[in-house]
Design a protein around this motif. Structure first.
Motif, short mmCIF file in Angstrom:
data_model
loop_
_atom_site.label_atom_id
_atom_site.label_comp_id
_atom_site.label_asym_id
_atom_site.label_seq_id
_atom_site.Cartn_x
_atom_site.Cartn_y
_atom_site.Cartn_z
N ALA A 1 -30.38 -32.50 -5.16
CA ALA A 1 -29.53 -30.30 -5.88
C ALA A 1 -28.98 -30.27 -3.85
O ALA A 1 -30.56 -30.11 -3.45
N THR A 2 -28.44 -29.80 -3.58
CA THR A 2 -28.12 -30.37 -2.27
C THR A 2 -27.16 -28.69 -2.34
O THR A 2 -25.98 -28.43 -2.55
N VAL A 3 -27.82 -28.01 -0.69
CA VAL A 3 -27.14 -27.36 -0.45
C VAL A 3 -26.51 -27.91 0.88
O VAL A 3 -26.60 -28.01 1.50
N MET A 4 -24.55 -27.26 0.62
CA MET A 4 -23.95 -26.94 2.16
C MET A 4 -23.25 -26.43 2.48
O MET A 4 -22.46 -25.81 1.83
N VAL A 5 -23.12 -26.15 3.89
CA VAL A 5 -23.17 -25.63 4.48
C VAL A 5 -22.08 -25.07 5.28
O VAL A 5 -21.77 -26.05 6.11
N MET A 6 -20.59 -25.04 5.50
CA MET A 6 -20.07 -24.57 6.46
C MET A 6 -18.96 -23.84 6.73
O MET A 6 -18.59 -22.56 5.56
N ALA A 7 -18.11 -23.64 7.70
CA ALA A 7 -17.56 -22.54 8.08
C ALA A 7 -16.46 -22.25 7.16
O ALA A 7 -15.54 -22.62 6.80
N GLY A 8 -16.53 -20.41 6.85
CA GLY A 8 -15.70 -20.28 5.58
C GLY A 8 -14.19 -20.71 6.28
O GLY A 8 -13.74 -20.18 5.80
N HIS A 9 -13.69 -20.02 7.60
CA HIS A 9 -12.50 -19.92 7.98
C HIS A 9 -12.41 -21.14 9.04
O HIS A 9 -10.88 -21.21 9.35
N LEU A 10 -12.52 -22.48 8.72
CA LEU A 10 -12.07 -24.24 8.80
C LEU A 10 -12.10 -25.02 7.93
O LEU A 10 -11.84 -25.93 7.86
N HIS A 11 -12.46 -24.58 6.43
CA HIS A 11 -12.39 -24.66 5.51
C HIS A 11 -12.04 -24.48 4.16
O HIS A 11 -11.95 -23.44 3.96
N GLU A 12 -11.58 -25.29 3.17
CA GLU A 12 -11.35 -24.84 2.33
C GLU A 12 -12.08 -26.46 1.00
O GLU A 12 -11.74 -27.54 1.74
N LEU A 13 -11.93 -25.53 0.15
CA LEU A 13 -12.70 -26.84 -1.42
C LEU A 13 -11.56 -27.28 -2.19
O LEU A 13 -10.84 -26.10 -2.46
N LEU B 1 -23.95 -24.79 -3.86
CA LEU B 1 -24.99 -25.58 -4.41
C LEU B 1 -24.40 -26.40 -5.35
O LEU B 1 -23.94 -26.17 -6.06
N ARG B 2 -24.28 -27.98 -5.23
CA ARG B 2 -24.09 -28.96 -6.17
C ARG B 2 -25.63 -29.70 -6.15
O ARG B 2 -26.35 -30.09 -5.78
N VAL B 3 -25.41 -29.54 -7.98
CA VAL B 3 -26.30 -30.50 -8.76
C VAL B 3 -26.01 -31.48 -8.90
O VAL B 3 -24.61 -32.02 -10.09
N VAL B 4 -26.59 -32.99 -9.63
CA VAL B 4 -26.39 -34.00 -9.39
C VAL B 4 -27.51 -34.12 -10.56
O VAL B 4 -28.40 -33.89 -10.39
N TYR B 5 -26.20 -35.25 -11.58
CA TYR B 5 -27.31 -34.82 -13.35
C TYR B 5 -27.63 -37.10 -12.81
O TYR B 5 -25.94 -37.12 -12.97
N SER B 6 -28.22 -37.51 -13.59
CA SER B 6 -28.07 -38.55 -13.87
C SER B 6 -28.22 -38.93 -15.36
O SER B 6 -27.90 -37.56 -16.46
N ASP B 7 -28.51 -40.17 -15.96
CA ASP B 7 -28.52 -39.86 -17.55
C ASP B 7 -29.60 -39.23 -18.56
O ASP B 7 -30.44 -39.03 -17.43
N ASP B 8 -29.35 -38.62 -19.97
CA ASP B 8 -30.08 -37.59 -20.13
C ASP B 8 -30.22 -36.78 -19.14
O ASP B 8 -31.14 -35.22 -20.00
#
Length: 259
Positions: A240-252, A227-234
């Motif tokens: 707010a973005t929910v990204m879902v990916m295969a756990g066995h094929l990805h690392e962050l 869950l990525r939340v992007v903030y601007s000024d103030d």
């Protein structure tokens, strides 16, 4: 190789699932690198004290998970590009004028032959509770959802659900069912809401029915949900973005310094 540890807690998984889990870990941590042959069936039978049928069931799991490749009469080998490293910081800034969405350019920069996004839906909807909380929405308030599937080399990779406050999205191209050149960060910056801070919360979960089908997932392996939340000024939340990916094929991969 994983060192055995006897904690006294029973592993109730079937033997072939346990064998696959040990081999999977060795693949994902690099002990069995891309292109290398797995130990022979005879070696695996001796190592795990298992029958030929059990070893074949374990290997089939890894084939279904797209971690290894094997054909009748040929050795089973670890698949090339079996794990992708996602670098969230590289996707935050808006793309340059006329450039493609940064996720697409980053994917091709790191070995993908082709990357593309498929816009699945654009609609007004009530977001999940954690998304609503991140966008400071009141109970029952709706948001604008842009739902898309990101693919690499014709394989579905990431299911993306991006939510925007209606007060920000109304009357803009965000509400239109078409792709936005450079992605929404470019449009948001043009509207006077440049991204200043991005906060990610990452968890492992069992996939929903939609996620399972869209990502063509095997078995019951978990997915990574960011869950990525992007903030601007103030400190205004603009996305707010929910990204879902295969756990066995990805690392962050995150890079940071001590505070």
């Amino acid at each position: 190789m994983t060192m055995p540890t006897d904690t006294g807690f029973p592993d109730r998984r079937s033997l072939h699932e346990r064998i696959a889990s040990d081999l999977r870990d060795e693949i994902m941590c690099g002990d069995l690198p891309p292109g290398v042959k797995l130990p022979s069936t005879v070696q695996l039978k001796a190592r795990f004290d298992a029958s030929n049928a059990t070893i074949q069931k374990a290997l089939q799991l890894l084939k279904d998970e797209r971690l290894v490749i094997g054909r009748a009469g040929a050795a089973v080998t670890v698949r090339e590009h079996r794990q992708r490293t996602m670098r969230p910081a590289s996707y935050m800034a808006p793309a340059g004028a006329g450039a493609a969405y940064r996720w697409l350019t980053e994917a091709t920069k790191h070995g993908a032959r082709a990357a593309r996004s498929t816009l699945l839906d654009v609609t007004e909807t009530q977001p999940p509770a954690d998304v609503a909380d991140a966008l400071n929405l009141v109970d029952g308030e709706t948001a604008l959802l842009r739902h898309q599937l990101l693919s690499i080399d014709d394989e579905p990779v990431v299911l993306v659900s991006s939510y925007y406050p209606l007060s920000l999205a109304r009357g803009t191209a965000i509400t239109e069912k078409r792709r936005i050149k450079g992605g929404t960060p470019v449009l948001l910056a043009e509207l006077g809401f440049p991204p200043r801070l991005s906060v990610d919360r990452v968890s492992a979960r069992i996939p929903t029915q939609e996620q399972y089908r869209a990502l063509k997932l095997p078995g019951g392996l978990p997915v990574l949900r960011a869950l990525r939340v992007v903030y601007s000024d103030d400190e205004r939340p603009i996305e707010a973005t929910v990204m879902v990916m295969a756990g066995h094929l990805h690392e962050l991969q995150y890079e940071f310094t001590a505070e």
